[in-house]
Design a protein around this motif. Structure first.
Motif, PDB file in Angstrom:
ATOM      1  N   LEU A  20       4.944   3.578   2.363  1.00 60.05           N
ATOM      2  CA  LEU A  20       4.831   2.458   1.738  1.00 60.05           C
ATOM      3  C   LEU A  20       3.899   1.725   2.980  1.00 60.05           C
ATOM      4  O   LEU A  20       5.174   1.234   3.782  1.00 60.05           O
ATOM      5  N   ILE A  21       3.172   0.327   2.953  1.00 58.26           N
ATOM      6  CA  ILE A  21       3.057  -0.835   4.116  1.00 58.26           C
ATOM      7  C   ILE A  21       2.896  -1.944   3.151  1.00 58.26           C
ATOM      8  O   ILE A  21       2.047  -2.088   2.577  1.00 58.26           O
ATOM      9  N   THR A  22       4.146  -3.011   3.609  1.00 58.98           N
ATOM     10  CA  THR A  22       3.978  -4.192   2.913  1.00 58.98           C
ATOM     11  C   THR A  22       3.311  -4.679   3.296  1.00 58.98           C
ATOM     12  O   THR A  22       2.465  -4.747   4.547  1.00 58.98           O
ATOM     13  N   PRO A  23       2.713  -6.484   2.851  1.00 60.71           N
ATOM     14  CA  PRO A  23       1.754  -7.071   3.631  1.00 60.71           C
ATOM     15  C   PRO A  23       1.932  -8.021   4.172  1.00 60.71           C
ATOM     16  O   PRO A  23       1.754  -8.779   5.478  1.00 60.71           O
ATOM     17  N   SER A  24       3.910  -7.570   4.935  1.00 60.49           N
ATOM     18  CA  SER A  24       3.921  -7.924   5.685  1.00 60.49           C
ATOM     19  C   SER A  24       4.476  -7.227   7.098  1.00 60.49           C
ATOM     20  O   SER A  24       4.673  -7.532   8.744  1.00 60.49           O
ATOM     21  N   GLY A  25       3.710  -5.746   6.936  1.00 64.45           N
ATOM     22  CA  GLY A  25       3.412  -5.379   7.890  1.00 64.45           C
ATOM     23  C   GLY A  25       4.353  -4.484   8.743  1.00 64.45           C
ATOM     24  O   GLY A  25       3.917  -3.834   9.589  1.00 64.45           O
ATOM     25  N   VAL A  26       5.106  -4.089   6.999  1.00 68.88           N
ATOM     26  CA  VAL A  26       6.230  -2.838   7.654  1.00 68.88           C
ATOM     27  C   VAL A  26       5.764  -1.674   7.137  1.00 68.88           C
ATOM     28  O   VAL A  26       5.740  -1.554   5.945  1.00 68.88           O
ATOM     29  N   VAL A  27       5.853  -0.663   7.659  1.00 69.72           N
ATOM     30  CA  VAL A  27       5.910   0.785   7.230  1.00 69.72           C
ATOM     31  C   VAL A  27       6.808   1.396   6.929  1.00 69.72           C
ATOM     32  O   VAL A  27       7.286   0.895   8.865  1.00 69.72           O
ATOM     33  N   ALA A  28       7.222   2.369   6.258  1.00 68.20           N
ATOM     34  CA  ALA A  28       8.662   2.959   5.841  1.00 68.20           C
ATOM     35  C   ALA A  28       8.349   3.742   4.638  1.00 68.20           C
ATOM     36  O   ALA A  28       8.040   3.880   3.471  1.00 68.20           O
TER      37      ALA A  28
ATOM     38  N   LEU B 291       0.982  -1.321  -0.144  1.00 69.16           N
ATOM     39  CA  LEU B 291       0.436   0.484  -0.578  1.00 69.16           C
ATOM     40  C   LEU B 291       0.820   1.378  -0.157  1.00 69.16           C
ATOM     41  O   LEU B 291       1.552   1.254   0.536  1.00 69.16           O
ATOM     42  N   PHE B 292       0.600   2.101  -0.565  1.00 70.35           N
ATOM     43  CA  PHE B 292       0.959   3.533  -1.235  1.00 70.35           C
ATOM     44  C   PHE B 292       0.444   4.676  -0.381  1.00 70.35           C
ATOM     45  O   PHE B 292      -0.637   5.249  -0.696  1.00 70.35           O
ATOM     46  N   VAL B 293       0.416   5.173   0.552  1.00 69.45           N
ATOM     47  CA  VAL B 293       0.069   6.191   1.479  1.00 69.45           C
ATOM     48  C   VAL B 293       0.088   7.377   1.524  1.00 69.45           C
ATOM     49  O   VAL B 293       1.445   8.024   1.803  1.00 69.45           O
ATOM     50  N   ALA B 294      -0.206   8.822   0.799  1.00 63.45           N
ATOM     51  CA  ALA B 294       0.318   9.854   0.929  1.00 63.45           C
ATOM     52  C   ALA B 294       0.123  10.531   2.454  1.00 63.45           C
ATOM     53  O   ALA B 294      -1.129  10.824   3.292  1.00 63.45           O
TER      54      ALA B 294
END
Length: 389
Positions: free
Chosen positions: A331-339, A318-321
């Motif tokens: 971005l939020i990865t399917p493994s639950g990492v936000v960076a 996911l890409f969140v502005a």
């Protein structure tokens, strides 16, 4: 009819949020048994800002494709003020990027057309004379839903290729609209509402692909629910007069400032700016959960604040502005990492809007709504290229 079905199949893969995510609702729910936490980006750290003032990971580059009140590329078209929500659409061997204009009274939306190699081949208006067009969403049949972020706001269906006037779709409800996302399996359109006590709605057309008629429902659940089953109930008066739609159903669950909305593979993700949350609605299970909540990041080190528009990539990321924060797209990865994925420098008086991938998933678009000036006339729209996974 066969041609329409073929187009739907194409857009189902290529348009909804810019790419069909590779993870099912069940896998996302498993990944978000705990909300996303900060971690290393799959793309690495951000480098120093480039000539456009954009910080990106190694291997990625940016270019400016539009500036408010300036001509787009070699076209004669002048880009609109306050660029906001956007999406990409296939166009032969190329594609089209559509962008709303979040200004009063003239609002509307514009489009930029690209050839297969990314050359800008045209730009033009697709909607005019509307009011504070904030976000919206792409449909599986290739139209753009442009939403008015004003009380009793409307949804307009528009045609990215131009040549046809936008059509008002008031049967989808009159409220302070923000974003829309289509679920082609259940044949509904999810809608967010930008109020501090806003609701999350769904519109079910009588005929899928025709938004003239249908029913509007509101998601219902306990006020403090962050993980559990929810239900839907009909809105008695979709026009919201004299009672606003969000106040008509006592069991409705209220959200603090609904913003972006994105659907992929059975899950509708939507953001709420008042509490910096990304929600995940599992449509098959009719269950609501949290994908991200900045208050649950230890030590107050949340990388993502001011959550706003949202889209997804074919990787399932996911890409969140951000509206505020430090002007990042996280971005939020399917493994639950936000960076962080991108950061715009020198534009603290702006917000990032309109994230979208082209159909091939190798070009990413977004805007800085007010740019370096902090004014609606200073908007900048960017393209990012690189090795997206």
């Amino acid at each position: 009819m066969d041609r329409i079905l073929d187009r739907r199949a194409l857009f189902r893969v290529a348009v909804v949020g810019g790419g069909a995510a590779a993870f099912s609702g069940a896998l996302w729910q498993e990944a978000f048994a705990a909300v996303a936490q900060p971690g290393p980006s799959p793309y690495g750290e951000l480098l120093a800002a480039d000539a456009n003032g954009v910080q990106l990971p190694a291997g990625f580059t940016s270019r400016v494709i539009g500036r408010s009140r300036q001509r787009v590329g070699a076209t004669g078209y002048v880009w609109h003020d306050a660029p906001d929500g956007g999406a990409c659409f296939p166009d032969g061997s190329g594609w089209i990027y559509v962008s709303n204009s979040e200004v009063p009274l003239v609002g509307g939306a514009s489009a930029v057309k690209f050839t297969a190699d990314g050359t800008i081949s045209g730009a033009y208006r697709i909607l005019s004379g509307t009011n504070v067009n904030c976000a919206g969403g792409a449909t599986p049949w290739g139209t753009w839903l442009s939403c008015e972020e004003v009380p009793w706001g409307r949804v307009f269906e528009t045609w990215p290729g131009g040549g046809r006037a936008g059509v008002e779709r008031t049967r989808m409800g009159r409220f302070k609209h923000e974003a829309a996302a289509c679920d082609p399996v259940r044949k509904v359109v999810y809608l967010t509402e930008d109020e501090t006590d806003g609701c999350f709605y769904r519109f079910t057309p009588d005929t899928w692909g025709n938004l003239d008629t249908g029913r509007v429902e509101v998601l219902c659940g306990a006020a403090d629910l962050t993980d559990g089953p929810v239900t839907w109930r009909p809105i008695p008066d979709r026009d919201g007069l004299p009672i606003p739609t969000r106040l008509q159903v006592s069991a409705a669950k209220h959200f603090n400032g609904g913003e972006g909305c994105y659907y992929a593979n059975g899950v509708c993700y939507f953001t709420t700016k008042g509490d910096n949350r990304v929600w995940a609605y599992d449509a098959a299970a009719q269950r609501l959960s949290l994908a991200y909540d900045d208050s649950l990041i230890p030590g107050g080190a949340a990388p993502l604040t001011g959550v706003d528009n949202i889209t997804g990539a074919s990787s399932g990321d996911l890409f969140v502005a951000e509206d505020g924060g430090n002007m990042e797209i996280n971005l939020i990865t399917p493994s639950g990492v936000v960076a962080p994925f991108a950061r715009v420098t020198g534009q603290s008086g702006s917000e990032l809007t309109g994230p979208a991938f082209n159909p091939a998933g190798d070009r990413f678009y977004f805007s800085s709504q007010r740019g370096t000036t902090g004014q609606s006339s200073g908007g900048i729209t960017y393209e990012v290229r690189g090795p997206f996974r």
